[in-house]
Design a protein around this motif. Structure first.
Motif, PDB file in Angstrom:
ATOM      1  N   ILE A 124       0.877  -1.186   0.000  1.00  0.00           N
ATOM      2  CA  ILE A 124       0.000   0.000   0.000  1.00  0.00           C
ATOM      3  C   ILE A 124       0.901   1.218   0.000  1.00  0.00           C
ATOM      4  CG2 ILE A 124      -1.800   1.255   1.228  1.00  0.00           C
ATOM      5  CD1 ILE A 124      -2.558  -1.449   2.530  1.00  0.00           C
ATOM      6  N   GLU A 125       0.895   1.891  -1.130  1.00  0.00           N
ATOM      7  CA  GLU A 125       1.728   3.092  -1.245  1.00  0.00           C
ATOM      8  C   GLU A 125       0.890   4.278  -0.811  1.00  0.00           C
ATOM      9  OE1 GLU A 125       4.894   2.940  -2.322  1.00  0.00           O
ATOM     10  OE2 GLU A 125       4.866   0.798  -2.776  1.00  0.00           O
ATOM     11  N   ASN A 126       1.341   4.959   0.204  1.00  0.00           N
ATOM     12  CA  ASN A 126       0.523   6.046   0.736  1.00  0.00           C
ATOM     13  C   ASN A 126       1.284   7.372   0.718  1.00  0.00           C
ATOM     14  OD1 ASN A 126       2.346   5.030   2.470  1.00  0.00           O
ATOM     15  ND2 ASN A 126       0.999   4.930   4.243  1.00  0.00           N
ATOM     16  N   ARG A 127       1.309   7.939  -0.432  1.00  0.00           N
ATOM     17  CA  ARG A 127       1.921   9.259  -0.488  1.00  0.00           C
ATOM     18  C   ARG A 127       1.086  10.187  -1.343  1.00  0.00           C
ATOM     19  NH1 ARG A 127       7.410   7.084  -3.502  1.00  0.00           N
ATOM     20  NH2 ARG A 127       6.616   5.037  -3.986  1.00  0.00           N
ATOM     21  N   ASN A 154      16.370  -1.594   1.232  1.00  0.00           N
ATOM     22  CA  ASN A 154      15.425  -1.675   2.342  1.00  0.00           C
ATOM     23  C   ASN A 154      14.018  -1.466   1.797  1.00  0.00           C
ATOM     24  OD1 ASN A 154      13.758  -1.222   4.543  1.00  0.00           O
ATOM     25  ND2 ASN A 154      15.445  -0.405   5.770  1.00  0.00           N
ATOM     26  N   VAL A 155      13.278  -2.540   1.726  1.00  0.00           N
ATOM     27  CA  VAL A 155      11.964  -2.453   1.088  1.00  0.00           C
ATOM     28  C   VAL A 155      10.962  -1.683   1.941  1.00  0.00           C
ATOM     29  CG1 VAL A 155      12.299  -4.530  -0.273  1.00  0.00           C
ATOM     30  CG2 VAL A 155      11.296  -4.714   1.991  1.00  0.00           C
ATOM     31  N   ASN A 156      11.296  -1.447   3.193  1.00  0.00           N
ATOM     32  CA  ASN A 156      10.397  -0.662   4.036  1.00  0.00           C
ATOM     33  C   ASN A 156      10.585   0.831   3.831  1.00  0.00           C
ATOM     34  OD1 ASN A 156      10.745  -3.144   6.434  1.00  0.00           O
ATOM     35  ND2 ASN A 156       8.755  -2.453   5.670  1.00  0.00           N
ATOM     36  N   SER A 157      11.795   1.201   3.462  1.00  0.00           N
ATOM     37  CA  SER A 157      12.032   2.624   3.286  1.00  0.00           C
ATOM     38  C   SER A 157      11.104   3.132   2.203  1.00  0.00           C
ATOM     39  CB  SER A 157      13.482   2.873   2.894  1.00  0.00           C
ATOM     40  OG  SER A 157      13.689   2.604   1.534  1.00  0.00           O
ATOM     41  N   ALA A 198      11.769   5.173   0.315  1.00  0.00           N
ATOM     42  CA  ALA A 198      12.614   5.585  -0.803  1.00  0.00           C
ATOM     43  C   ALA A 198      12.661   4.522  -1.888  1.00  0.00           C
ATOM     44  CB  ALA A 198      14.023   5.872  -0.305  1.00  0.00           C
ATOM     45  N   SER A 199      12.921   4.957  -3.091  1.00  0.00           N
ATOM     46  CA  SER A 199      13.107   4.023  -4.188  1.00  0.00           C
ATOM     47  C   SER A 199      14.467   3.348  -4.042  1.00  0.00           C
ATOM     48  CB  SER A 199      13.059   4.769  -5.517  1.00  0.00           C
ATOM     49  OG  SER A 199      14.197   5.599  -5.628  1.00  0.00           O
ATOM     50  N   PHE A 200      14.669   2.347  -4.858  1.00  0.00           N
ATOM     51  CA  PHE A 200      15.960   1.654  -4.856  1.00  0.00           C
ATOM     52  C   PHE A 200      17.100   2.636  -5.107  1.00  0.00           C
ATOM     53  CE2 PHE A 200      19.232  -0.531  -7.432  1.00  0.00           C
ATOM     54  CZ  PHE A 200      19.735  -1.363  -6.451  1.00  0.00           C
ATOM     55  N   VAL A 201      16.887   3.527  -6.057  1.00  0.00           N
ATOM     56  CA  VAL A 201      17.932   4.485  -6.422  1.00  0.00           C
ATOM     57  C   VAL A 201      18.316   5.340  -5.216  1.00  0.00           C
ATOM     58  CG1 VAL A 201      18.516   6.422  -7.916  1.00  0.00           C
ATOM     59  CG2 VAL A 201      17.191   4.514  -8.828  1.00  0.00           C
ATOM     60  N   THR A 202      17.295   5.855  -4.554  1.00  0.00           N
ATOM     61  CA  THR A 202      17.539   6.719  -3.400  1.00  0.00           C
ATOM     62  C   THR A 202      18.192   5.944  -2.261  1.00  0.00           C
ATOM     63  OG1 THR A 202      15.497   7.850  -4.021  1.00  0.00           O
ATOM     64  CG2 THR A 202      16.443   8.388  -1.874  1.00  0.00           C
ATOM     65  N   ASP A 203      17.701   4.736  -2.071  1.00  0.00           N
ATOM     66  CA  ASP A 203      18.213   3.904  -0.989  1.00  0.00           C
ATOM     67  C   ASP A 203      19.679   3.563  -1.234  1.00  0.00           C
ATOM     68  OD1 ASP A 203      17.856   2.710   1.437  1.00  0.00           O
ATOM     69  OD2 ASP A 203      17.152   0.808   0.614  1.00  0.00           O
ATOM     70  N   ALA A 204      20.006   3.292  -2.485  1.00  0.00           N
ATOM     71  CA  ALA A 204      21.398   2.968  -2.812  1.00  0.00           C
ATOM     72  C   ALA A 204      22.297   4.185  -2.583  1.00  0.00           C
ATOM     73  CB  ALA A 204      21.503   2.497  -4.253  1.00  0.00           C
ATOM     74  N   LYS A 205      21.796   5.324  -2.989  1.00  0.00           N
ATOM     75  CA  LYS A 205      22.570   6.559  -2.832  1.00  0.00           C
ATOM     76  C   LYS A 205      22.930   6.772  -1.371  1.00  0.00           C
ATOM     77  CE  LYS A 205      22.631  10.951  -5.189  1.00  0.00           C
ATOM     78  NZ  LYS A 205      21.858  11.666  -6.222  1.00  0.00           N
ATOM     79  N   ARG A 206      22.011   6.422  -0.507  1.00  0.00           N
ATOM     80  CA  ARG A 206      22.233   6.559   0.923  1.00  0.00           C
ATOM     81  C   ARG A 206      23.424   5.711   1.378  1.00  0.00           C
ATOM     82  NH1 ARG A 206      16.723   5.523   3.493  1.00  0.00           N
ATOM     83  NH2 ARG A 206      16.157   7.257   2.134  1.00  0.00           N
TER      84      ARG A 206
END
Lengths: 220, 220
Positions: free
Chosen positions: A217-220, B59-62, B64-72
């Motif tokens: 569930i994407e909630n943004r 982190n699938v909970n974040s 953030a997208s994969f791209v953003t998460d990787a950048k982190r």
DNA sequence: GCCAAATATTGGTATATACCAGATTATTTA
DNA sequence: TAAATAATCTGGTATATACCAATATTTGGC
């Protein structure tokens, strides 16, 4: 599985298939390995190769366990306890649980199988020193009780890591599978409500036998 | 990666390793394939074999997208659009999106790479007939807009299925990888708030390059 | 020093062959 | 008929060999 072949029906031997397709046995073997990785067939060493049942679906959102979820699909999962003993924290466990190396642990390993084929196994390590609430009067402090009640008694969160990786020989033995074939490894660090890690869980799955589903569930 | 070898450092050739270990080249090749599946090394056809960087964590909970998460994590992900065209719903897409076979679709494929190595690719199919709200005045109705805004404009849920499977030749070409090596396949059916499916997403990951993490909250 | 051509090296793949040891089947024996 | 024995078949694995085609490297010529 695909309608024209019955589950667990035997396939021709590698040698036969190789000859039929005018191909060397090694080539046939590699092709059949790919078919196994698709989850369409499985092999039993020195017995033959057979048609796989459909992949078992595990809905990770369902509050139900894998066993319950499988049952809902008409798949009966047998659970076998193959280790239940005291253990000692090695370096990795000590780091994960924030305890000293050499600390006592309870270790429990269970196989989860369907019609004789192990789908995955799970090893749990629990640190009794980290959950004194399980030793208060009226609660046995055996590993059975400690591990058995970890979900029920202790509200908890878990840090989970999942990766695809070749299955090491010792794990392959549990799964009844060729070593180094690729599978899915999961590690959990289970925490109490206050954030204290008290349990380390490791699962190794035969990835070709299952699929995981979820509802996001994407909630943004 | 393990401290003693630098990322992208070249390893000895298969032939050299085979000789050093008094083993046939085929055996060395198989062993090296297992090392690749561990995510410790990667090979480039006719160039050599090299030390892999550490797996990228997603982190699938974040939120953030994969791209953003990787950048982190200090990993830069390059995104390359390799297909953006009109398509026709085949049987599977038609069933998934509850539209007629042959219906028009927008199709977009993007590669997600890190230092030249594709980690996964994603193909999205969106049915314009299912989201007229994206064609109201002021919003362009091109595929770029349709697909680009699917997350922003349309609140949605997604039905996700994940499985481990050998990578088909056409997909392997996208990933720059040997066909039939095992990877991770993900399919999503994205729905609007009212439950209408409007988008089908398919991802194919090189599972040996990543790990997925999550935080689970068990509330019972 | 520079560029082009010849050579060596690379991973990917396919083949034929061989051995192993357990499972299965056929045969023999009592 | 039943049990013991022998022959066959099975998948798993390892080896040596061979070819391919792209890449690196070396060599040659100027």
């Amino acid at each position: 599985m695909d309608g024209s072949l019955a589950e667990h029906e035997g396939l021709p031997s590698e040698r036969t298939i190789a000859e039929q397709h005018s191909v060397s046995r090694m080539t046939a073997h590699k092709a059949l390995e790919a078919i196994e990785a698709e989850g369409l067939a499985y092999s039993e060493d020195r017995r033959g190769r057979f048609v796989s049942p459909p992949r078992i679906n595990y809905n990770v959102n369902s509050m139900a366990s894998f066993v319950t979820d499988a049952k809902r699909q008409g798949v009966e999962i047998e659970v076998e306890l193959i280790a239940d003993k005291k253990a000692i924290a090695d370096a990795k466990l000590a780091t994960s649980l924030f305890i000293a190396e050499g600390s006592p642990l309870f270790e429990r390993t269970r196989l989860f199988s369907s019609s004789g084929h192990t789908i995955f196994f799970e090893t749990e390590f629990i640190a009794p020193e980290l959950c004194p609430e399980l030793r208060k009067p009226g609660i046995r402090s055996g590993s059975e009780k400690l591990l058995g009640e970890r979900y029920g008694t202790l509200g908890h969160t878990a840090d989970i890591v999942v990766r695809m990786a070749p299955i090491q020989p010792s794990d392959a033995a549990f799964l009844g599978v060729t070593a180094w074939q690729v599978g899915i490894e999961q590690e959990q660090i289970v925490r109490k409500k206050d954030g204290t890690a008290f349990c380390f869980v490791r699962q190794v799955w035969r990835g070709e036998l299952v699929q995981f589903s979820a509802q996001a569930i994407e909630n943004r």
